[in-house]
Design an enzyme around this catalytic site. Structure first.
Site, PDB file in Angstrom:
ATOM      1  CE  LYS A   1      -3.281   2.624   2.922  1.00  0.00           C
ATOM      2  NZ  LYS A   1      -4.301   2.594   4.125  1.00  0.00           N
TER       3      LYS A   1
ATOM      4  CG  ASP B   1      -5.612   7.760   5.111  1.00  0.00           C
ATOM      5  OD1 ASP B   1      -6.737   8.388   4.272  1.00  0.00           O
ATOM      6  OD2 ASP B   1      -5.867   6.704   5.492  1.00  0.00           O
TER       7      ASP B   1
ATOM      8  CE  LYS C   1      -6.627   8.371   8.176  1.00  0.00           C
ATOM      9  NZ  LYS C   1      -7.452   7.188   9.013  1.00  0.00           N
TER      10      LYS C   1
ATOM     11  CG  ASP D   1      -1.997   5.018   5.321  1.00  0.00           C
ATOM     12  OD1 ASP D   1      -2.072   3.816   5.478  1.00  0.00           O
ATOM     13  OD2 ASP D   1      -3.312   5.336   4.561  1.00  0.00           O
TER      14      ASP D   1
ATOM     15  CG  ASP E   1     -10.166   7.232   6.841  1.00  0.00           C
ATOM     16  OD1 ASP E   1      -9.079   7.071   6.304  1.00  0.00           O
ATOM     17  OD2 ASP E   1     -10.042   7.366   8.055  1.00  0.00           O
TER      18      ASP E   1
ATOM     19  NE  ARG F   1     -11.248  -1.244   3.876  1.00  0.00           N
ATOM     20  CZ  ARG F   1     -11.560  -1.500   4.984  1.00  0.00           C
ATOM     21  NH1 ARG F   1     -12.746  -2.295   5.027  1.00  0.00           N
ATOM     22  NH2 ARG F   1     -11.294  -1.215   6.149  1.00  0.00           N
TER      23      ARG F   1
HETATM   24  N1  BES Z   1      -4.439   4.165   6.941  1.00  0.00           N
HETATM   25  C1  BES Z   1      -5.791   3.883   7.830  1.00  0.00           C
HETATM   26  C2  BES Z   1      -5.380   3.120   8.897  1.00  0.00           C
HETATM   27  C3  BES Z   1      -4.384   3.158   9.872  1.00  0.00           C
HETATM   28  C4  BES Z   1      -4.807   3.478  11.184  1.00  0.00           C
HETATM   29  C5  BES Z   1      -2.946   3.030   9.772  1.00  0.00           C
HETATM   30  C6  BES Z   1      -3.909   3.835  12.109  1.00  0.00           C
HETATM   31  C7  BES Z   1      -2.254   3.466  10.710  1.00  0.00           C
HETATM   32  C8  BES Z   1      -2.615   3.736  11.766  1.00  0.00           C
HETATM   33  C9  BES Z   1      -6.660   3.480   6.892  1.00  0.00           C
HETATM   34  O1  BES Z   1      -6.763   4.068   5.585  1.00  0.00           O
HETATM   35  C10 BES Z   1      -8.163   3.639   7.557  1.00  0.00           C
HETATM   36  O2  BES Z   1      -8.216   5.016   7.355  1.00  0.00           O
HETATM   37  N2  BES Z   1      -8.666   2.800   7.849  1.00  0.00           N
HETATM   38  C11 BES Z   1      -9.874   3.067   8.761  1.00  0.00           C
HETATM   39  C12 BES Z   1     -10.788   2.060   7.986  1.00  0.00           C
HETATM   40  C13 BES Z   1     -12.257   2.180   8.712  1.00  0.00           C
HETATM   41  C14 BES Z   1     -13.056   3.633   7.671  1.00  0.00           C
HETATM   42  C15 BES Z   1     -13.294   1.198   8.081  1.00  0.00           C
HETATM   43  C16 BES Z   1      -9.942   2.958  10.146  1.00  0.00           C
HETATM   44  O3  BES Z   1      -8.975   2.104  10.471  1.00  0.00           O
HETATM   45  O4  BES Z   1     -10.382   3.681  10.968  1.00  0.00           O
HETATM   46 ZN    ZN Z   2      -5.015   4.717   4.680  1.00  0.00          ZN
HETATM   47 MG    MG Z   3      -7.780   5.742   5.473  1.00  0.00          MG
END
Ligand code: BES
Ligand code: ZN
Ligand code: MG
Length: 493
Positions: free
Chosen positions: A264, A269, A276, A287, A346, A350
């Site tokens: 990835k 992000d 966020k 990220d 967010d 995936r």
């Molecule tokens: N890049 C984030 C995940 C992440 C979180 C990486 C903390 C490093 C530290 C990912 O893209 C994300 O935002 N995931 C969301 C998914 C949710 C919206 C289903 C998450 O984990 O909140």
């Molecule tokens: Zn992300």
């Molecule tokens: Mg995200």
């Protein structure tokens, strides 16, 4: 920089000699020699209880010209029985950082003094040189005085009775693993404005050119032709053009039995419209930790040249908000033909990985490993020391697990029973829902990517908890950890 030697060379001088000492027992032979040169002063220190032997306790002895080493560092290893490879890594890191502080540039390390039961000395040598590299890494900064020259080690001599070509190879191998990991760390630490998808592609090209890998980058138009609707959807929201970065290492005559790494490469992000919260958002420059792990592994692979075909695919974009940004409720079509309802912008990792995995398959990958900072949920489930796994094939996962043990980067596989799969199918309007809810969040995120791996053996590594550390460690500063670069490299070694 590494020299292998059976003894401390007469007539040569070292800035420091590093010797490990256990809580009980005699001095290791090399230390006995130095003790003699110093007229028994080290033994004297021991009698005075000033030679510390608890794990990590350091004693610095000046030799005033009586020995070929100016400074003797003894480092306590604790009880022989509970001295592990992890301890070795930490202890070498600690001493090297100490030596660097003292501006000691020519080190000799008594390898035999660090021996561990049931562990080949080759492995000890590998870990030592790997740890020296890891401890030497310094995070780049951008301050006015940043350009002052960093102090760096000049030479490391690994001393031991069994020193031979095998040791030489092990030392170079360890250095390769350390350097690859440091490349990953470096990339993760670069601020988002200085590491856009375009610059990430340039960094990848450097690795490819250095080692003669085949290299290719897909641009937006190429992605449109190939129908990469998922990566393109995420990239809609930013002015930075997306990249699909490809490196190929072909060791066999035929391009078959290909191991595909997919990383990835989300260079920042913000969450998109599903924005966020502001607190710690700056850390989301990390990220692209999956991409960094893959490139770090390719650096190692370029140096150790395993006998295996390897493909690296890195989908890369930013996840921001502009007037054309992807919106919750949008339905998009991925390269594989599957449609996705975007419930949460967010959950972008995936999406870009869906096309990354599909493209890796199209380019011939027969086994897949994807690496991604995918979910915050993995931190809740496993904390920040263990990488979360979702996979579709026990045999392939067993190999990854073994590689992770060799690199001492813990992994843990989540359950993937049918109810989790069902959650993915919970959209009324599309084949898949990209954000079916908080419950089992790391599992559904992983399985989403698995939908694009289909029948190809596939392992997903969620490094959201392990790619970044906010604490100082013995082998390094806070920031990117370079996690999984070594595991991927061990996997194909
Ligand atoms: N890049 C984030 C995940 C992440 C979180 C990486 C903390 C490093 C530290 C990912 O893209 C994300 O935002 N995931 C969301 C998914 C949710 C919206 C289903 C998450 O984990 O909140
Ligand atoms: Zn992300
Ligand atoms: Mg995200």
């Amino acid at each position: 920089m590494y020299t292998i030697s059976k003894e401390l060379k007469k007539g040569q001088s070292y800035d420091a000699l590093i010797v490990g000492i256990h809580e009980k027992g005699e001095f290791p032979p090399l230390l006995q020699n130095v003790d003699q040169e110093l007229d028994g002063q080290v033994s004297e220190l021991k009698k005075l209880k000033q030679l510390h032997t608890k794990k990590g306790e350091l004693t610095k002895v000046f030799t005033f010209g009586k020995s070929s080493a100016q400074v003797l560092y003894t480092i306590g290893l604790g009880k022989q029985a509970d001295f592990s490879l992890d301890d070795l890594q930490n202890i070498i890191g600690q001493v090297v950082r100490e030596a660097k502080k003292g501006k000691l540039a020519q080190l000799a390390i008594d390898v035999d003094s660090f021996s561990i039961a049931n562990t080949e000395t080759n492995e000890i040598v590998h870990i030592i040189s790997e740890s020296v590299e890891l401890a030497s890494y310094v995070v780049d900064t951008y301050k006015e005085k940043t350009n002052e020259k960093q102090f760096s080690l000049e030479a490391v001599t690994l001393v031991g009775e069994k020193a031979d070509e095998e040791w030489e190879k092990a030392a170079l191998g360890g250095r390769a693993f350390g350097e690859g990991t440091n490349l990953s760390r470096k990339l993760v630490n670069i601020p988002g404005n200085m590491l856009t998808p375009t610059i990430l592609a340039e960094e990848a090209k450097k690795v490819a050119d250095k080692h003669g890998f085949e290299f290719d980058v897909l641009e937006r138009e190429d992605m449109e032709k190939l129908g990469m609707g998922a990566l393109l959807a995420v990239a809609q929201g930013t002015d930075q053009p997306p990249k699909m970065i490809v490196l190929k290492y072909q060791a066999k005559e035929k391009w078959e039995d290909v191991v595909g790494f997919v990383g990835k490469g989300l260079t920042f992000d913000a969450g998109g419209i599903s924005l966020k919260p502001g607190l710690n958002m700056h850390e989301m420059k990390m990220d692209m930790g999956g991409a960094a792990a893959v490139l770090g592994a390719m650096e190692i692979i370029g140096q150790i040249k395993p006998d295996r075909n390897i493909l690296a695919v890195i989908p890369s974009s930013e996840n921001l908000i502009n007037g054309s940004a992807l919106k919750p409720g949008d339905v998009i079509r991925a390269m594989s033909g599957k449609t996705i309802e975007v419930r949460n912008t967010d959950a972008e990792g995936r999406l870009i990985l869906a096309d990354g995995v599909a493209y890796a398959k199209q380019l011939g990958a027969n086994y897949l490993v994807d690496v991604a900072t995918l979910t915050g949920a993995v931190l809740i489930a496993l904390g920040n020391s263990t990488t979360g796994v979702v996979h579709n094939n026990k045999e392939w996962y067993a190999k990854v697990e073994e590689a992770s043990e060799r690199s001492r980067e813990p992994v843990w596989a989540f359950p993937t029973h049918k109810p989790y799969h069902d959650l993915l199918k919970s959209s009324d309007v599309a084949d898949l829902n990209n954000a079916p809810g908080r419950l089992g969040g790391s599992i559904t995120a992983g399985l989403f990517i698995g939908e694009f791996a289909e029948d190809t053996p596939w392992v997903h590594l969620d490094i959201a908890g392990t790619a970044w550390t906010s604490k100082k460690t013995s082998t390094g500063q806070p920031g990117g950890t370079g996690v999984m670069a070594r595991t991927l490299a061990h996997l194909v070694k």
